[in-house]
Design an enzyme around this catalytic site. Structure first.
Site, PDB file in Angstrom:
ATOM      1  N   ASP A 234      -6.297 -10.125   6.687  1.00 19.94           N
ATOM      2  CA  ASP A 234      -6.141 -11.290   5.818  1.00 19.94           C
ATOM      3  C   ASP A 234      -6.902 -12.475   6.398  1.00 19.94           C
ATOM      4  O   ASP A 234      -6.614 -12.932   7.514  1.00 19.94           O
ATOM      5  CB  ASP A 234      -4.660 -11.627   5.668  1.00 19.94           C
ATOM      6  CG  ASP A 234      -4.442 -12.792   4.724  1.00 19.94           C
ATOM      7  OD1 ASP A 234      -4.361 -12.553   3.508  1.00 19.94           O
ATOM      8  OD2 ASP A 234      -4.366 -13.937   5.213  1.00 19.94           O
ATOM      9  N   ASP A 359     -24.393 -11.029  22.277  1.00 23.40           N
ATOM     10  CA  ASP A 359     -23.592  -9.931  22.801  1.00 23.40           C
ATOM     11  C   ASP A 359     -24.428  -9.169  23.823  1.00 23.40           C
ATOM     12  O   ASP A 359     -25.644  -9.339  23.914  1.00 23.40           O
ATOM     13  CB  ASP A 359     -23.114  -9.009  21.669  1.00 23.40           C
ATOM     14  CG  ASP A 359     -21.786  -8.345  21.993  1.00 23.40           C
ATOM     15  OD1 ASP A 359     -21.449  -8.216  23.192  1.00 23.40           O
ATOM     16  OD2 ASP A 359     -21.066  -7.946  21.056  1.00 23.40           O
TER      17      ASP A 359
END
Length: 653
Positions: A234, A359
């Site tokens: 959500d 990353d």
């Protein structure tokens, strides 16, 4: 004409306006030094970091971080600037990942002195005092460099249960809390911020300055192996949790201070929409895909981070497959190489002005051993150059730099950036932009004044009884009670219990009588993990990560144990939901069914015996079948047909 000297003069002139006016108070900070001398100016003390015998603007803590960074950049060589843009790994003896209890200081000295690196990830585990001692020794090496730039030390999350390489570190002596999913299950912003504050204190006490977290990725693809570090599917819930997490780690929502730990929010953006659930650490998982047209939904959690003024962002490895935004196709390269995602969207539309840290290993090659020919026991080969596989390492550095990356994770090859500038592929002024951002944060955190920590204080703070108690209470709260039948709860002392996956000593200490067979028991308690398969054992991360189907299959040891026990005695089943398990075959067999997101045996028993209450609600729905999983869109929440348990489900205890 000496251009560098003119640069110093301008920086010094600009700095003068930042010095407090005469009569204005200047609070003397504590200074920590091992080799640098101290200067006294106007009755105040300063560190002579460059050994010049006079106070330079960057050494003057009365100035603003921006003024100090401007001055320091003007003094740096090209080699030093390039080194500042590397975020390397502190080496450890005999361990490629840098794991262990001690650093390899000979190797670290080479990185600091030859590569000019001043930012590192640590993967040490152990007690707070031991880590503090090692980080102090690393800072002493950094202090001896030409300009005395302190080391910035980062870590993957280390206060949880997961410790998969590349995702988390063993908690060791640190307080232990539920995974991020557990905080989402509780849904309490204040508790989330409190966790961040506790972890911040523990990090800073051991000399750690950067949290490579939180994950703002959404868990919309249930097969994905990185779900446990998210706040579920959500976007509104995730945005609230991310904002509170950042505020806790950074000691507020007003930017960095000397008490802050930098929060590096990841992975910008869309990582959770992993195609078929494959993770983009591996080449077969390089794509995130948006068949539901839901890209904007995946941006929402990052808005919470921006509201809290997160100081760092890490781009995803993933290529956003065939995505168009406002009618324009997004370049088919990983986000670390994508100028639209980093410069136009992140910096432009969202106004992010912190550090963009790539990353790990995006500039590395991905040779055969990285593409499925790796064998256990061989040295790991790691590279994630998705979409730019055919470029050279130097060309990848140049493309990422042009896209907007400030710092390169998992590499120390600073000489390649130097070569890029000398060959005219980038200007030194472009490096200056990134170096200033990095240095400003070091100044804001007070590292130039005192990067050292007190090991004794670390012993008092890290994993303190009070913090441990808070962590265990949160673990208990995060449990989701899915089924409660047959009057089994609460368990009482004297009950005969058959255990699997739970420490018999802890159960006995609570007055339960442990027996060796379900036939002899009043109740069985079985702890298990969500199902997974090993489908890519010849890929390093495929070997380590949980992939594949989510349903319990006949013949699997834990499932057979559940079937056998439940046929004879009421059975309590607790499932670690690092992914949304399909519990269709378990639901009717379990008298009590619990979803957990990282819980100790002690905290679990507290709930089962009524001493604590499970308050969690599912942060994602639990599908009813693999057919439903395979039919859903990877980028949409609540998209499983006829879910067994819906998002937000949880019984009261």
């Amino acid at each position: 004409m000496n251009v560098r000297r003119i640069g110093y003069a301008w920086a010094a002139l600009a700095a003068l306006s930042s010095i407090p006016a005469q009569g204005q108070a200047a609070t003397q900070p504590d200074l920590g030094a091992r080799s640098a001398a101290k200067l006294t100016v106007d009755g105040l003390s300063f560190k002579d970091l460059n050994r010049s015998g006079k106070l330079e603007p960057y050494e003057d803590w009365r100035l603003t971080p921006q003024a100090r960074a401007n001055d320091l950049v003007g003094r740096m060589t090209l080699d030093e600037k390039a080194g500042t843009m590397m975020h390397g790994t502190v080496p450890a003896p005999g361990n490629t990942f840098g794991s262990g209890e001690h650093y390899d200081f000979e190797g670290a000295a080479k990185l600091i002195n030859e590569k000019r690196v001043s930012s590192f990830i640590t993967r040490l585990s152990g007690s707070g005092p031991a880590i503090a001692e090692e980080n102090n020794k690393l800072q002493a090496l950094a202090e001896q460099t030409r300009l005395g730039v302190p080391a910035t030390i980062s870590t993957d999350p280390r206060n949880h249960f997961q410790s998969t390489a590349g995702a988390g570190v063993d908690s060791g002596g640190f307080s232990k809390w539920p995974e991020s999913l557990g905080f989402a299950a509780i849904g309490d912003d204040a508790l989330m911020r409190r966790f961040g504050d506790v972890a911040r204190q523990e990090y800073r006490a051991t000399g750690i300055h950067v949290a490579l977290s939180p994950q703002a990725d959404l868990a919309t693809e249930p097969r994905w192996s990185r779900i446990t570090g998210t706040f579920g599917e959500d976007a509104d819930l995730a945005s609230r949790m991310v904002r509170a997490y950042v505020a806790g780690f950074q000691a507020g929502e007003n930017g960095l201070s000397k008490d802050s730990v930098v929060a590096v929010v990841k992975h910008w953006v869309g990582y959770g929409a992993a195609k078929e659930g494959w993770d983009s650490h591996s080449p077969y998982g390089r794509y995130a895909t948006f068949p539901g047209g839901n890209f904007a939904y995946h941006v929402k959690p990052f808005e919470g981070a921006f509201a809290a003024k997160a100081a760092g962002v890490m781009p995803t490895y993933s290529i956003l497959e065939n995505l168009s935004i406002d009618g324009k196709p997004v370049e088919q390269v990983g986000a670390g190489f994508n100028k639209y995602l980093l410069t136009d969207l992140l910096r432009g539309k969202y106004g992010f002005n912190g550090v963009i840290l790539s990353d790990w290993a995006i500039t590395n090659d991905c040779p055969a051993a990285c593409r499925g020919e790796w064998k256990a026991g061989q040295p790991p080969v790691i590279g994630m150059p998705w979409g730019v596989d055919d470029l050279t390492e130097t060309q990848r550095f140049a493309k990422a730099l042009g896209a907007g990356v400030d710092q390169f994770g998992g590499t120390e090859n600073s000489e390649l950036l130097v070569g890029i500038v000398k060959s005219g592929q980038a200007t030194e002024a472009r490096l200056d932009q990134s170096v200033k951002r990095i240095l400003v944060q070091k100044f804001e955190q007070g590292l130039f004044e005192n990067p050292y920590v007190d090991p004794a204080r670390a012993g008092r703070i890290v994993g303190s009884p009070a913090f441990q108690a808070e962590g265990e209470a949160a673990q208990a709260r995060s449990l989701v009670l899915l089924e409660k039948k047959n009057g089994v709860l609460p368990l009482t002392a004297g009950k005969k219990v058959y255990l699997q996956g739970l420490d018999a000593k802890i159960a006995a200490a609570r007055g339960l009588v442990v027996v060796d067979s379900p036939d002899k028991a009043d109740v069985a308690i079985i702890r298990t993990g969500a199902p997974h398969q090993m489908l890519h054992p010849n890929y390093l991360f495929g070997l380590m990560q949980h992939e594949g189907d989510l349903d319990f299959k006949d013949g699997a040891a834990d499932y057979e144990a559940i079937k056998q026990a439940s046929a004879k005695v009421p059975t309590i089943v607790s499932v670690f939901l690092d992914r949304p398990a399909i519990l269709t075959g378990v639901k009717d067999r379990a008298s009590v069914l619990i979803g957990d997101f990282g819980v100790s045996d002690a905290a679990l028993l507290d709930v089962l015996m009524g001493k604590a209450k499970a308050q969690g609600r599912l942060p994602f729905e639990l599908p009813s079948s693999m057919a439903a999983v395979q039919s859903q869109a990877s980028d949409k929440p609540y998209d499983s047909a006829a879910p067994l348990y819906r998002f937000g489900y949880g019984l009261t205890q």
